[in-house]
Scaffold this motif. Structure first.
Motif, PDB file in Angstrom:
ATOM      1  N   SER A   1      53.657  45.023  33.286  1.00 26.85           N
ATOM      2  CA  SER A   1      52.733  44.612  34.344  1.00 26.85           C
ATOM      3  C   SER A   1      53.040  43.195  34.831  1.00 26.85           C
TER       4      SER A   1
ATOM      5  N   TYR B   1      44.279  50.620  29.071  1.00 21.81           N
ATOM      6  CA  TYR B   1      44.890  49.335  29.442  1.00 21.81           C
ATOM      7  C   TYR B   1      46.061  49.563  30.388  1.00 21.81           C
ATOM      8  N   ALA B   2      46.870  50.581  30.086  1.00 22.04           N
ATOM      9  CA  ALA B   2      48.029  50.856  30.947  1.00 22.04           C
ATOM     10  C   ALA B   2      47.602  51.473  32.265  1.00 22.04           C
TER      11      ALA B   2
ATOM     12  N   VAL C   1      53.363  47.605  27.854  1.00 16.32           N
ATOM     13  CA  VAL C   1      52.531  47.711  29.057  1.00 16.32           C
ATOM     14  C   VAL C   1      52.341  46.325  29.652  1.00 16.32           C
TER      15      VAL C   1
ATOM     16  N   ARG D   1      40.076  51.534  38.899  1.00 15.59           N
ATOM     17  CA  ARG D   1      40.205  50.870  37.596  1.00 15.59           C
ATOM     18  C   ARG D   1      38.938  50.929  36.768  1.00 15.59           C
TER      19      ARG D   1
ATOM     20  N   ASP E   1      46.317  42.140  40.145  1.00 15.20           N
ATOM     21  CA  ASP E   1      45.283  42.122  39.109  1.00 15.20           C
ATOM     22  C   ASP E   1      44.893  40.681  38.846  1.00 15.20           C
TER      23      ASP E   1
ATOM     24  N   ARG F   1      44.909  51.295  33.903  1.00 15.76           N
ATOM     25  CA  ARG F   1      44.246  50.367  34.822  1.00 15.76           C
ATOM     26  C   ARG F   1      45.246  49.510  35.579  1.00 15.76           C
ATOM     27  N   HIS F   2      46.440  49.376  35.072  1.00 21.29           N
ATOM     28  CA  HIS F   2      47.443  48.609  35.802  1.00 21.29           C
ATOM     29  C   HIS F   2      48.070  49.413  36.932  1.00 21.29           C
TER      30      HIS F   2
ATOM     31  N   TYR G   1      37.700  52.883  31.304  1.00 22.23           N
ATOM     32  CA  TYR G   1      37.086  52.960  29.984  1.00 22.23           C
ATOM     33  C   TYR G   1      36.143  54.144  29.841  1.00 22.23           C
TER      34      TYR G   1
END
Lengths: 365, 397, 538
Positions: C466, A130-131, C462, A302, B4, A133-134, A306
């Motif tokens: 973000s 999750y992190a 997180v 990204r 995003d 991918r940011h 996973y």
């Protein structure tokens, strides 16, 4: 240019490097082979680590703002570059899975004894993906929030233990054999300092491309300072006993007892380990998915989060049969195993780049 | 901006992921969750050895929380009659198996992190406390700050004895040891200290001796001396005077009382602080230990017909005090020599100063130690004399 | 439709007294010169609503001219209409003009004694202005009409806001009327750079939205971005500022609000002075400001009026209480069911004694009581005040006491939930998030203990890292770290030491001159004097 659009400042990178280097080492004392002299071994190891960092920074400054994979391409050619890059990323991948293994061993031994290790590993993987991918910016910001807390907790445990320090525990100084001492120092250089090789992937995202020197050197020196305090704390409190424990930092913190009231605070060590280890793993994951996406020419990284994260998690469960193998690997194999990746590839790349006088002026993209 | 931009399909995926995680977590159950009422909190742990059966007998003093917490004002509850602890026993070949063996009797899993004391019966101590120490260091639950004691008789008796003021006897013993400074005649040792001595190859571990007196329900305990170990085996004991001597050499004496004869009466000096420095000297291959003890004290009681507000007399008393201290130290040294136990970590002092020579010395240290020449230098200082200048009772000459 | 609205909005300047020339070439229907037709089409537009007054009058000029006044009862100030429009009009005897258009000009310039006068021929526009409270004046024979500014409806009196109570400082709050609010802001910031721009949002509600900023200080890109986001809202209703918030947020799915709000003009002014943009929404006594930072939730206007030592402590108490309000039940659950070894022995014994015999697992106790608390709070807010108090007494005392003495729930749980409840009121801005996080953390703590808590906090971190609010990282100035901006985060520095504005907001970094630290006059000279004297003696 690269796939990473975000830019991070020198301060952010430095803090990320410190968090990364403290990732697992706050628990697994580097240079612990040297026993009561581990603090000296750590200092010597730092010097060796600085030499490594010197290579990385030179390489990064030579190719400012160029993603590592592109550097490999221009140095080794298209096919050779890909092969080298995959080897390099493979190492980071393995390193990431080792971090996860450390997590599962530690928590299964001390905190969550009956919880299946897969649950521990994959819950961390999920958050790290999750992190990661940011992107780098978010990871760096997380480290800016977490690092002050971690340092605060760490220094707190140090101060609370000062009254339990026994100077005798440090004597005699350097009574172990030179071979063993230098081996310990080398282990400390390879774990953790040399692991900062992963930052070759992040240095192009630095908003000020002239700063890699500062970031790497400062990062290594500050984290050495912290590790030094940690080594002093463990030796000072536990003395000879630290050799019989897998997690001396945890045991040392368990000794905190200020007036029967401020006591039983060892969970802070676990929290610190979790926070810093999370950053270390997240950065490694980020590096692997970014590098892989660049090697295979994907449009974004990204999407790999996973799959790569889950593969790392699975590998971490298969890495070792038991904690003894982990420590044996760390003490006997890792100091040699890591060398080609931490020194070999960057140094070789740098030398060839110098010989071929790369990068050429206004040359390739 | 954010970069995003979340398309709609991704929300669905996140949702699915969250649902999956929730299902896994809830179906998997809460592996390590244990409610407090499922725990038997162990306050004290005892170990005895039955020679005939070659088995350990483990005793645990388990806290009954509701009995400790008598609700104030409310007349209900168990009242005064109920005990606050429950003593349970188990017999097995190894300690760890024995710990699990408690579950044959106990409805609750025994929980060790709050264990305060470990008592070892003398027989078990003779047999060696290694098996016990292994459990207490390897297992994640126990902590290294637990006090370690040796029972004159059986450990089980100690755990069955009652404490006068506390509801939990084990807690009472632990507090008693915390306050050792009042006499400085208790050689206390927690697991950490005991293990540190055990791991050093020459230093002898020690632990306080605890003795149970009385009959039936009126069992009481008291600290009676110090047990001395070689490796993990009990080899002998020190009496209180020798214990004080040991503490002098370890620099752990704080508030004890030294009683002396002076001018036909008794004088008590209350110690305030002490320090000890041990310096090995090597000459021609032979080692001499130089011990320097500094002590500071106040006049605590004066039953002698002497006025100590005169400097000369105080100086005189000072030298008497030094002699008394020296006597205590020598008694302790003498006992250690006969037991062949390096209680004072002389070996480590030598190792620190002469690490190279030590490699040779280490092997035959047990022969060297009894012959070791020890030079004791005691310096004392009397600071305060209390509230009175002259003695209240002056005997007629 | 959408385009039309914002084109309209672009031309829509409503600052009273500003005369604006009629814009030609506007889309939509125009007026006809025949009064009857105009009134007919107006009636079609406005329907049969009983509050729309169409008063036909006859002006006795050189000839009799038919005219009409149209306004909405209640929105327009009838006293103004009577005294300044109708009575001068009906007294006019002659104009010296023949042409209706000229007559209209004459009336506007020389007869009507109302401040704001606008001319338009566009029916859409005049309808919307009439509905906003202006009075329409139609003259037979003219295809243009006058719009007279007569807005004046019943307003709430200015009073101290209930939600942001302070001890020292102004006791005035915004009201529902936008113009009053902008006026309050003008009174705070006298500088001509303060710019107010109006937009209209909501196809049906036609809500006026006004953005305020300091020209030159605020980043123009920020202003443009705010305007862009407001303009793209195409919905039928903006009933309150909260509606607008949801449409312009950066992270619409986040539990954290990335737009802040305030009820106080002084707070709004302070934010504008840091380079932010304030958004006024008509009909809500609340002003939104962007960009929002996480740290703003912990700042209170009182921080800047009390001594800075005290303010610093109070701010840390606020941080702590926020942490407590989200963490304490979770920590309690994890300590009670996972990490009993971390409790001091005596505390463990008391807690174990209290839980003995309670039927529910600690997690369920904590979650359940937490929900009961939320229920009580909601009941307390929604009910009329006297009843609300009764509810909280019943809830807190009766339930709390009874539940413990009946042995249903352990006393420590009640204590922890009560502590949580109190601390959640200290940092009120994030109450919604806190409730959500608290629930989530408690559940995960019941599943994985402290490990779970840390993991959940990492997820929150997180997420926070973000977030951005209008381009500014939500966690700044902590992450990314701006050391000089920590002067209003870690401590509350003395005002004379707050030399700079926040780095990420606004353009002009320096707020004030460097030598503002007050000192008694002449100290330096005195010192010099005494030194000279000593020198003389020596």
């Amino acid at each position: 240019m690269g796939l990473e659009q975000g830019r991070i400042s020198a301060t952010q990178l430095t803090m990320l490097i410190i968090s990364f280097l403290l990732g697992t080492t706050l628990l697994f004392s580097p240079g612990g082979v040297a026993g009561r002299d581990s603090w000296i071994a750590l200092l010597v190891g730092m010097v060796e680590g600085l030499l490594f960092a010197f290579i990385y920074a030179t390489l990064a400054v030579r190719f400012p703002g160029r993603p590592l994979i592109q550097v490999f391409h221009s140095v080794y050619g298209s096919v050779g570059g890909k092969v080298i890059a995959l080897f390099f990323l493979g190492y980071l991948f393995h390193l990431g899975s080792l971090v996860l293994t450390n997590f599962s061993f530690f928590f299964n031994t001390l905190i969550l004894i009956e919880t299946p290790s897969a649950v521990i590993v994959f819950s961390i993987v999920a958050i790290s993906v999750y992190a990661a991918r940011h992107g780098l910016e978010v990871v760096a910001r997380c480290s800016q929030v977490l690092l002050p807390f971690a340092l605060f907790f760490f220094i707190l445990t140090f101060i609370l233990l000062i009254k339990d320090f026994r100077l005798e525990h440090f004597q005699p100084v350097l009574a172990i054999s030179a071979k063993r001492f230098f081996f310990a120092a080398h282990s400390a250089a390879v774990f953790p300092f040399g692991e900062s090789v992963g930052f070759l992937l992040a240095l192009p995202a630095l908003s000020d491309p002239e700063k890699p020197w500062k970031c790497l050197l400062l990062g290594i020196i500050i984290s050495t300072g912290v590790l030094l305090l940690s080594a002093l704390r463990n030796t000072g409190t536990l003395g000879i006993l630290q050799d019989i424990f897998f997690f001396p930092s945890f045991q040392a913190t368990r000794q905190i007892n200020v007036g029967q009231i401020l006591t039983r605070v060892e969970i802070l060590v676990a929290v610190n380990f979790l926070a810093m280890g999370f950053l270390k793993y997240t950065f490694l994951l980020y590096g692997v998915i970014l590098g892989t996406a660049e090697v295979f020419g994907l449009r974004e990284y990204r999407i790999l989060g996973y799959p790569v994260g889950i593969l790392m998690g699975i590998l971490s469960l298969l890495n070792f049969a038991g904690i003894h193998e982990n420590f044996e690997f760390l003490e006997k194999v890792y100091p040699f195993y890591a060398l080609p990746f931490q020194v070999g590839i960057p140094l070789f790349t740098l030398i060839i780049a110098m010989i071929r006088k790369l990068p050429r002026e206004g040359g390739e993209t | 901006m954010n970069g995003d931009s979340t398309p709609a399909y991704r929300i669905d995926r996140k949702l699915i992921l969250m649902i999956l995680v929730t299902i896994v977590l809830f179906t998997g159950g809460c592996w390590d969750r244990r409610e407090m009422e499922t725990l038997g909190i162990v306050a004290g742990f005892g170990l005895d050895w039955v020679e005939k059966e070659k088995k350990f007998v483990l005793t645990a003093q388990v806290i009954k929380p509701t009995q400790v917490q008598t609700p104030h004002g409310g007349g209900g509850g168990g009242g005064e009659g109920e005990e606050a602890v429950w003593v349970v026993k188990s017999k097995a070949e190894t300690v760890f198996k024995g710990v699990r063996g408690f579950l044959f009797e106990s409805s609750r899993r025994l929980y060790f992190p709050h264990n305060q004391i470990i008592v070892v019966g003398k027989d078990a101590a003779r047999e060696g406390v290694g098996p016990l120490l292994d459990f207490f260091t390897r297992d994640a639950e126990p902590r290294l700050s637990e006090w370690f004691l040796v029972a004159e008789g059986e450990a089980a008796e100690v755990l069955q004895a009652k404490a006068g003021l506390e509801k939990i006897p084990a807690l009472a013993i632990s507090r008693l040891l915390n306050n050792y400074t009042g006499t400085s005649e208790i050689g206390r040792s927690n697991l950490l200290g005991f293990l540190t001595r055990l791991l050093s190859k020459t230093t002898a571990p020690y632990a306080p001796l605890i003795k149970v007196e009385g009959e039936g329900a009126e069992l009481k305990y008291r600290i009676s001396g110090t047990a001395v170990f070689r490796k993990d085996k009990y080899i002998g004991e020190l009496n209180k005077r020798e214990t004080r001597g040991l503490l002098w050499l370890l620099g752990e004496v704080q508030d004890g009382i030294v009683t002396m004869d002076y001018g036909g009466g008794k004088v008590d000096v209350e110690l305030i602080k002490s320090a000890c420095r041990i310096r090995p000297e090597m000459k021609d291959g032979s080692i001499r230990m130089q011990v320097e003890i500094r002590a500071e004290g106040n006049l605590g009681a004066n039953l002698a017909p002497v006025d100590f507000s005169v400097t000369e007399r105080t100086r005189d008393l000072n030298s008497k005090l030094a002699t008394a201290i020296k006597g205590e130290v020598e008694a302790s040294l003498e006992k250690a020599r006969t037991l062949q136990a390096d209680l004072f970590a002389f070996g480590e002092a030598v190792q620190r100063k002469y690490p190279k020579e030590w490699r040779e010395l280490e092997k035959k240290w047990m022969e060297i130690f009894p012959q070791l020449e020890v030079e004791i230098d005691v310096r004392t200082n009397l600071r305060l004399l209390g509230l009175t200048t002259r003695p209240t009772i002056i005997k007629e000459e | 439709m959408f385009k039309k609205i914002w084109r309209k909005a672009k031309y829509f300047m409503t600052i009273a007294g500003t005369e604006q020339a009629e814009e030609d070439g506007e889309e939509g229907m125009s007026l006809s010169p025949v009064l009857g037709e105009n009134l007919h089409s107006l009636r079609q537009r406005l329907g049969k609503s009983s509050d729309i007054i169409m008063r036909r009058i006859i002006l006795n000029l050189e000839r009799k001219v038919e005219a009409a006044v149209v306004y909405v009862e209640g929105l327009a100030d009838e006293k103004v209409i009577n005294d300044h429009i109708l009575s001068p009009l009906l007294k006019v005897k002659g104009t010296g003009k023949k042409d209706s258009v000229k007559i209209l000009e004459y009336l506007a310039d020389e007869v009507i004694t109302v401040g704001g006068v606008r001319r338009t021929g566009n029916i859409d526009r005049l309808v919307s202005l009439v509905l906003a409270g202006d009075t329409l004046f139609l003259l037979d024979g003219s295809a243009r009409a006058l719009l007279l500014s007569t807005r004046g409806w019943e307003k709430r009196a200015l009073q101290e806001p209930d939600t942001e109570i302070i001890i020292k400082g102004p006791r005035i709050g915004f009201v529902e009327t936008l113009r009053v609010n902008t006026a309050l802001l003008r009174r705070e910031i006298g500088h001509p750079d303060l710019t107010l721009e109006s937009l209209e949002v909501g196809a049906k509600t036609k809500t006026e939205v006004c953005i305020a900023y300091l020209q030159g200080l605020t980043d123009q890109r920020l202003v443009d971005e705010v305007k862009r986001r407001i303009r793209r809202i195409n919905t039928d209703a903006i009933l309150a500022a909260g509606f607008l918030e949801e449409f312009i947020e950066d992270a619409p799915l986040s539990p954290f609000a990335t737009v802040t709000y305030t009820e106080r003009p002084d707070v709004a002014a302070a934010k504008i002075l840091e380079g932010r943009v304030a958004i006024f929404t008509d009909g809500t006594p609340v002003v939104n400001t962007v960009p929002a930072l996480f740290i703003e939730s912990f700042q209170s206007p009182d921080d800047y009026t009390f001594r800075f030592y005290y303010s610093t402590i109070i701010r840390w108490i606020r941080y702590l209480s926020f942490a407590l309000s989200i963490l304490s039940p979770a920590i309690y659950v994890s300590l009670a069911t996972f990490h009993q070894e971390l409790l001091p022995t005596t505390l463990l014994i008391s807690m174990a004694a209290a839980t003995e015999g309670t039927p529910l697992p600690t997690v369920l106790e904590a979650v359940g009581l937490g929900l009961v608390f939320e229920l009580l709070r909601e009941a307390g807010i929604r009910l009329p005040r006297p009843i609300g108090q009764a509810v909280s007494i019943v809830g807190a005392l009766v339930i709390g006491e009874a539940v413990v003495s009946a042995g249903l729930i352990s006393a420590p749980t009640v204590i922890v939930v009560a502590l949580t409840a109190i601390s959640s009121f200290v940092a009120p801005v994030q109450v919604g998030v806190a409730a959500l996080l608290r629930l989530g953390l408690t559940v995960i703590a019941g599943l994985l203990g402290a490990f779970g808590i840390v993991l959940a906090l990492l997820v929150v971190l997180v997420h926070l890292a973000s977030l951005r609010s209008f381009g500014v990282p939500f966690l700044s100035p902590v992450a990314p770290l701006v050391p000089r901006d920590l002067k209003d985060v870690v401590v509350r520095a003395p005002l004379w030491a707050m030399l700079t504005r926040p780095k990420f907001i606004g353009r002009d970094p320096q707020r004030q001159s460097f030598d503002l630290r007050p000192a008694p006059p002449g100290i330096t000279e005195q010192k010099k004097d005494s030194r000279e004297k000593e020198g003389d003696q020596g």
